[in-house]
Design a protein around this motif. Sequence first.
Motif, PDB file in Angstrom:
ATOM      1  N   UNK A  26       0.855  -1.187   0.000  1.00 14.95           N
ATOM      2  CA  UNK A  26       0.000   0.000   0.000  1.00 14.95           C
ATOM      3  C   UNK A  26       0.892   1.239   0.000  1.00 14.95           C
ATOM      4  N   UNK A  27       0.988   1.880  -1.138  1.00 14.04           N
ATOM      5  CA  UNK A  27       1.820   3.076  -1.272  1.00 14.04           C
ATOM      6  C   UNK A  27       3.250   2.824  -0.787  1.00 14.04           C
ATOM      7  N   UNK A  28       3.770   1.651  -1.125  1.00 11.68           N
ATOM      8  CA  UNK A  28       5.142   1.324  -0.777  1.00 11.68           C
ATOM      9  C   UNK A  28       5.328   0.726   0.600  1.00 11.68           C
ATOM     10  N   UNK A  29       4.235   0.526   1.334  1.00 15.82           N
ATOM     11  CA  UNK A  29       4.324  -0.065   2.667  1.00 15.82           C
ATOM     12  C   UNK A  29       3.725  -1.470   2.621  1.00 15.82           C
ATOM     13  N   UNK A  30       4.506  -2.502   2.917  1.00 16.52           N
ATOM     14  CA  UNK A  30       3.937  -3.850   2.976  1.00 16.52           C
ATOM     15  C   UNK A  30       2.993  -3.941   4.179  1.00 16.52           C
ATOM     16  N   UNK A  31       1.736  -4.276   3.921  1.00 20.24           N
ATOM     17  CA  UNK A  31       0.755  -4.408   4.993  1.00 20.24           C
ATOM     18  C   UNK A  31       0.168  -5.807   4.988  1.00 20.24           C
ATOM     19  N   UNK A  32      -0.311  -6.237   6.149  1.00 22.29           N
ATOM     20  CA  UNK A  32      -0.902  -7.558   6.253  1.00 22.29           C
ATOM     21  C   UNK A  32      -2.138  -7.518   7.131  1.00 22.29           C
ATOM     22  N   UNK A  38      -9.010  -8.419  10.147  1.00 23.28           N
ATOM     23  CA  UNK A  38      -8.209  -8.044  11.311  1.00 23.28           C
ATOM     24  C   UNK A  38      -6.908  -7.438  10.810  1.00 23.28           C
ATOM     25  N   UNK A  39      -6.855  -6.111  10.797  1.00 25.80           N
ATOM     26  CA  UNK A  39      -5.719  -5.384  10.221  1.00 25.80           C
ATOM     27  C   UNK A  39      -4.561  -5.322  11.210  1.00 25.80           C
ATOM     28  N   UNK A  48       3.663  -9.337  13.051  1.00 18.76           N
ATOM     29  CA  UNK A  48       4.633  -9.839  12.072  1.00 18.76           C
ATOM     30  C   UNK A  48       5.225  -8.716  11.230  1.00 18.76           C
ATOM     31  N   UNK A  49       4.700  -7.502  11.409  1.00 16.11           N
ATOM     32  CA  UNK A  49       5.148  -6.356  10.607  1.00 16.11           C
ATOM     33  C   UNK A  49       6.076  -5.428  11.376  1.00 16.11           C
ATOM     34  N   UNK A  50       6.682  -5.902  12.457  1.00 14.82           N
ATOM     35  CA  UNK A  50       7.512  -5.020  13.290  1.00 14.82           C
ATOM     36  C   UNK A  50       8.668  -4.395  12.531  1.00 14.82           C
ATOM     37  N   UNK A  51       9.192  -5.110  11.549  1.00 15.54           N
ATOM     38  CA  UNK A  51      10.310  -4.545  10.795  1.00 15.54           C
ATOM     39  C   UNK A  51       9.895  -3.336   9.971  1.00 15.54           C
ATOM     40  N   UNK A  52       8.590  -3.144   9.774  1.00 13.96           N
ATOM     41  CA  UNK A  52       8.121  -1.986   9.019  1.00 13.96           C
ATOM     42  C   UNK A  52       8.174  -0.698   9.838  1.00 13.96           C
ATOM     43  N   UNK A  53       8.495  -0.803  11.131  1.00  9.72           N
ATOM     44  CA  UNK A  53       8.565   0.387  11.978  1.00  9.72           C
ATOM     45  C   UNK A  53       9.797   1.234  11.670  1.00  9.72           C
ATOM     46  N   UNK A  54      10.830   0.613  11.161  1.00 13.02           N
ATOM     47  CA  UNK A  54      12.086   1.325  10.949  1.00 13.02           C
ATOM     48  C   UNK A  54      11.927   2.448   9.921  1.00 13.02           C
ATOM     49  N   UNK A  55      12.232   3.660  10.374  1.00 10.60           N
ATOM     50  CA  UNK A  55      12.182   4.812   9.482  1.00 10.60           C
ATOM     51  C   UNK A  55      10.785   5.309   9.170  1.00 10.60           C
ATOM     52  N   UNK A  56       9.774   4.808   9.882  1.00 10.56           N
ATOM     53  CA  UNK A  56       8.400   5.215   9.608  1.00 10.56           C
ATOM     54  C   UNK A  56       7.727   5.790  10.845  1.00 10.56           C
TER      55      UNK A  56
END
Length: 273
Positions: A8-14, A51-52, A59-67
Amino acid sequence: MERKYADVDGIPMSWEEEGEGIPVVLLHGIPTSPALWRFVTPHLHGVRVLAWEMVGYGRSMNQARGRDISVAKQAEYLVRWMRALGIDKAIFVGHDLGGGVAQIAAVRNPGSCAGLFLTNAIGYDSWPIPSVSAMKASAGLVRHLPDPVFKALLSSLFYRGHDDPAKAKNACRTHIPPYLAHRGAASLVAQVEQLHTADTLAIADQLPMLRIPARIVWGASDQFQKLEYGKRYARDLDAPLLPIKGGKHFTPEDHPVLIAQEIMALVQQVRST
């Protein structure tokens, strides 16, 4: 529930999804993930359950970096994710931080919210709770805690937040491993450092103007989010409040059947409007 992924706009979401019908978006808090709703979803029928997973959680903790993973930004991510899936409007169901995300999304994108369900949710000036504020203040030390000490810290939180010890034990087995798999205490600190009370205070006076179907269910003995805040939501949203006698913070895990029944009651209300 089927695990799904999208960029989603460059952000992997699950998220986890099942069913068809009116979309019901389940929003978790901290320190949990979509797994918070694992006992609730089997009791939701005739709806599309999603369930967003908040960016930087589970499982998306690595997406926190720089965001930016503040509550306000999560509300923006939520709406962008919905649009990416072609969902114009959904019922928002929020617990803890997820309740704050739901409120902000509903206020700032009123057309996106068909109904609002809050259970032991943050809001107003109710958060961060003292233990989280202390963790935020000592982030430099906390992020270096050894895994066994960090595990004990989180376990204590879960046991204090559940009225059913067996469910607390299950919660520890469910929610702690994702942290241990992603830098341990440092991952929780990354989340805590971006918690800002101003996010919910900024929209608090607009809640009475939502005028959408809403329901409030609250663990009456919750020491993290006090019942007084549930009562305030009920007044501001002109919504019924169901206090759970003896219930504590993690209501979706301790009282899943009741939570599901009340969600379905809101679904029926939305359908009839």
